[in-house]
Design a protein around this motif. Sequence first.
Motif, mmCIF file in Angstrom:
data_model
loop_
_atom_site.group_PDB
_atom_site.id
_atom_site.type_symbol
_atom_site.label_atom_id
_atom_site.label_comp_id
_atom_site.label_asym_id
_atom_site.label_seq_id
_atom_site.Cartn_x
_atom_site.Cartn_y
_atom_site.Cartn_z
ATOM 1 N N LEU A 1 0.827 -1.211 0.000
ATOM 2 C CA LEU A 1 0.000 0.000 0.000
ATOM 3 C C LEU A 1 0.862 1.262 0.000
ATOM 4 C CD1 LEU A 1 -2.816 -1.051 2.504
ATOM 5 C CD2 LEU A 1 -3.051 -0.666 0.034
ATOM 6 N N LEU A 2 1.956 1.234 0.753
ATOM 7 C CA LEU A 2 2.863 2.389 0.796
ATOM 8 C C LEU A 2 3.457 2.659 -0.578
ATOM 9 C CD1 LEU A 2 4.496 4.556 2.303
ATOM 10 C CD2 LEU A 2 6.186 2.782 2.838
ATOM 11 N N LEU A 3 3.975 1.606 -1.224
ATOM 12 C CA LEU A 3 4.575 1.784 -2.547
ATOM 13 C C LEU A 3 3.528 2.225 -3.570
ATOM 14 C CD1 LEU A 3 7.022 -1.261 -2.697
ATOM 15 C CD2 LEU A 3 7.614 1.165 -2.499
ATOM 16 N N PHE A 4 2.317 1.669 -3.463
ATOM 17 C CA PHE A 4 1.259 2.099 -4.376
ATOM 18 C C PHE A 4 0.933 3.574 -4.164
ATOM 19 C CE2 PHE A 4 -3.190 2.937 -5.372
ATOM 20 C CZ PHE A 4 -3.254 2.512 -6.692
ATOM 21 N N GLY A 5 0.820 4.006 -2.892
ATOM 22 C CA GLY A 5 0.522 5.408 -2.615
ATOM 23 C C GLY A 5 1.610 6.341 -3.118
ATOM 24 N N LEU A 6 2.872 5.957 -2.912
ATOM 25 C CA LEU A 6 3.984 6.779 -3.398
ATOM 26 C C LEU A 6 3.987 6.834 -4.924
ATOM 27 C CD1 LEU A 6 6.859 5.633 -1.004
ATOM 28 C CD2 LEU A 6 5.667 7.841 -1.000
ATOM 29 N N TYR B 1 -3.586 10.812 -16.178
ATOM 30 C CA TYR B 1 -2.424 9.984 -16.512
ATOM 31 C C TYR B 1 -2.197 8.896 -15.478
ATOM 32 C CZ TYR B 1 2.508 8.657 -16.808
ATOM 33 O OH TYR B 1 3.682 7.936 -16.858
ATOM 34 N N SER B 2 -2.138 9.287 -14.188
ATOM 35 C CA SER B 2 -1.727 8.334 -13.165
ATOM 36 C C SER B 2 -2.708 7.179 -13.024
ATOM 37 C CB SER B 2 -1.562 9.043 -11.814
ATOM 38 O OG SER B 2 -2.783 9.606 -11.370
ATOM 39 N N LEU B 3 -4.012 7.451 -13.004
ATOM 40 C CA LEU B 3 -4.977 6.373 -12.839
ATOM 41 C C LEU B 3 -4.990 5.440 -14.045
ATOM 42 C CD1 LEU B 3 -7.984 8.216 -11.138
ATOM 43 C CD2 LEU B 3 -6.141 6.900 -10.077
ATOM 44 N N THR B 4 -4.803 6.018 -15.230
ATOM 45 C CA THR B 4 -4.745 5.179 -16.430
ATOM 46 C C THR B 4 -3.530 4.272 -16.400
ATOM 47 O OG1 THR B 4 -5.862 6.884 -17.745
ATOM 48 C CG2 THR B 4 -4.669 5.187 -18.953
ATOM 49 N N LEU B 5 -2.379 4.840 -16.089
ATOM 50 C CA LEU B 5 -1.146 4.044 -16.082
ATOM 51 C C LEU B 5 -1.174 2.981 -14.983
ATOM 52 C CD1 LEU B 5 1.640 3.478 -17.166
ATOM 53 C CD2 LEU B 5 2.550 5.235 -15.655
ATOM 54 N N LEU B 6 -1.641 3.348 -13.798
ATOM 55 C CA LEU B 6 -1.678 2.374 -12.713
ATOM 56 C C LEU B 6 -2.689 1.270 -12.995
ATOM 57 C CD1 LEU B 6 -1.314 4.624 -9.544
ATOM 58 C CD2 LEU B 6 0.432 3.308 -10.740
ATOM 59 N N TYR C 1 4.427 -5.062 -6.326
ATOM 60 C CA TYR C 1 5.220 -3.942 -5.811
ATOM 61 C C TYR C 1 5.256 -2.869 -6.898
ATOM 62 C CZ TYR C 1 7.156 -7.193 -2.301
ATOM 63 O OH TYR C 1 7.317 -8.099 -1.287
ATOM 64 N N PHE C 2 4.647 -1.718 -6.637
ATOM 65 C CA PHE C 2 4.743 -0.595 -7.555
ATOM 66 C C PHE C 2 6.000 0.203 -7.217
ATOM 67 C CE2 PHE C 2 0.355 -1.782 -7.861
ATOM 68 C CZ PHE C 2 0.003 -1.491 -9.167
ATOM 69 N N LEU C 3 6.652 0.742 -8.250
ATOM 70 C CA LEU C 3 7.953 1.385 -8.072
ATOM 71 C C LEU C 3 7.865 2.873 -8.395
ATOM 72 C CD1 LEU C 3 10.131 -1.373 -9.764
ATOM 73 C CD2 LEU C 3 9.682 -1.064 -7.320
ATOM 74 N N THR D 1 7.287 6.672 -12.674
ATOM 75 C CA THR D 1 7.453 5.305 -12.185
ATOM 76 C C THR D 1 8.365 4.543 -13.134
ATOM 77 O OG1 THR D 1 6.295 3.240 -11.609
ATOM 78 C CG2 THR D 1 5.415 4.509 -13.439
ATOM 79 N N ILE D 2 8.924 3.463 -12.622
ATOM 80 C CA ILE D 2 9.674 2.562 -13.490
ATOM 81 C C ILE D 2 8.959 1.217 -13.599
ATOM 82 C CG2 ILE D 2 11.926 3.635 -13.207
ATOM 83 C CD1 ILE D 2 12.580 1.596 -11.058
ATOM 84 N N GLY D 3 7.678 1.193 -13.192
ATOM 85 C CA GLY D 3 6.876 0.003 -13.413
ATOM 86 C C GLY D 3 6.447 -0.668 -12.117
ATOM 87 N N ALA D 4 6.196 -1.952 -12.198
ATOM 88 C CA ALA D 4 5.752 -2.751 -11.063
ATOM 89 C C ALA D 4 6.166 -4.197 -11.304
ATOM 90 C CB ALA D 4 4.233 -2.647 -10.893
ATOM 91 N N PHE D 5 6.165 -4.986 -10.236
ATOM 92 C CA PHE D 5 6.529 -6.392 -10.390
ATOM 93 C C PHE D 5 5.934 -7.187 -9.238
ATOM 94 C CE2 PHE D 5 9.685 -4.847 -7.455
ATOM 95 C CZ PHE D 5 9.991 -5.926 -6.633
#
Length: 322
Positions: free
Chosen positions: A35-40, A79-84, A109-111, A120-124
Amino acid sequence: MALDPLSDDPLALGESVRPVRIGRRRFQHRYWLHLLLFGLTLATTTLAGGLHYESFLSDFGTRRVSLGLGGFLAGGLWYSLTLLAILGAHEAGHYLMCRRHQVDATLPYFLPAPLPLTGTIGAFIRIREPFPDRRVLFDIAAAGPFAGFAVLVPALFIGLHLSEIQPLPPDFRGFSLGEPPFFQLATRALWGPIAEGYSINAHPMVFASWFGLLATAVNLLPFGQLDGGHIAYAALGRRAALVSAGTVLAAVGLTFVSASWMMTTLVLVVMLFMLGPYHPPVLYDEIALDGRRRAAALVAAVLFVLCFTPAPIEPYELLKRP
């Protein structure tokens, strides 16, 4: 474990085999960290999105824009909601398939990254145990790109509908985005041919979708433990090592086409030297892909072609040089 009642061979049925797992509880998560990484990441991508929204409203820098903090952040959510949503769907595809096949894995893990273009540099997700066989490996690897692309397609068309075709100012200074084949098809379907001297003033949803296309293409590179490397190993077995080595050579060649490939190529080279060209073996390598999954592997290859561009991003002024 699936066993043929008339045989002691666990591979006799030709199906996925589940090894017995004893000990720790599985699918345990540190929810606070996710949740922290997603919020950041939501924060950094919203800030990046605010810049994209201001750029969109400025009509290629020909209009002065003053949004205020509230308008800036609200505009950045396009932008952010679409990308996430795209990145989240990709990782959810992996995770849900892991749950289906009972392969222990983490939540995404969102980065976050303070980068003005992406935020962002993505998620994994992290797989915490070996894959049982190549069929399970393929299902988990392919589910991510397929799920992300399913979200990306409507987002791109909505974003293009909200965009405008406008003349480029003679003194325009900015970035030119390489257009993957699917992006070109979508643009032509909505706008038709674009006249010389004009360009799409892209809505922030378009840039989020474009970044999703780029991320999908990079993930589908048939190398190592990228999604494409998993798919290549699932289809080819140990022969996938030759494909991985060829992918690195191709990436090195791409750096001479566009400097925007430098970072990706560096990561691939480091991974090649640190981990070697061979994919970690699955527990039961003898179980090969069936016909349905081989057909899906070809679909994944087509998806890579649709999302790939040799020059992802270039300064526009460099493109105008003779």
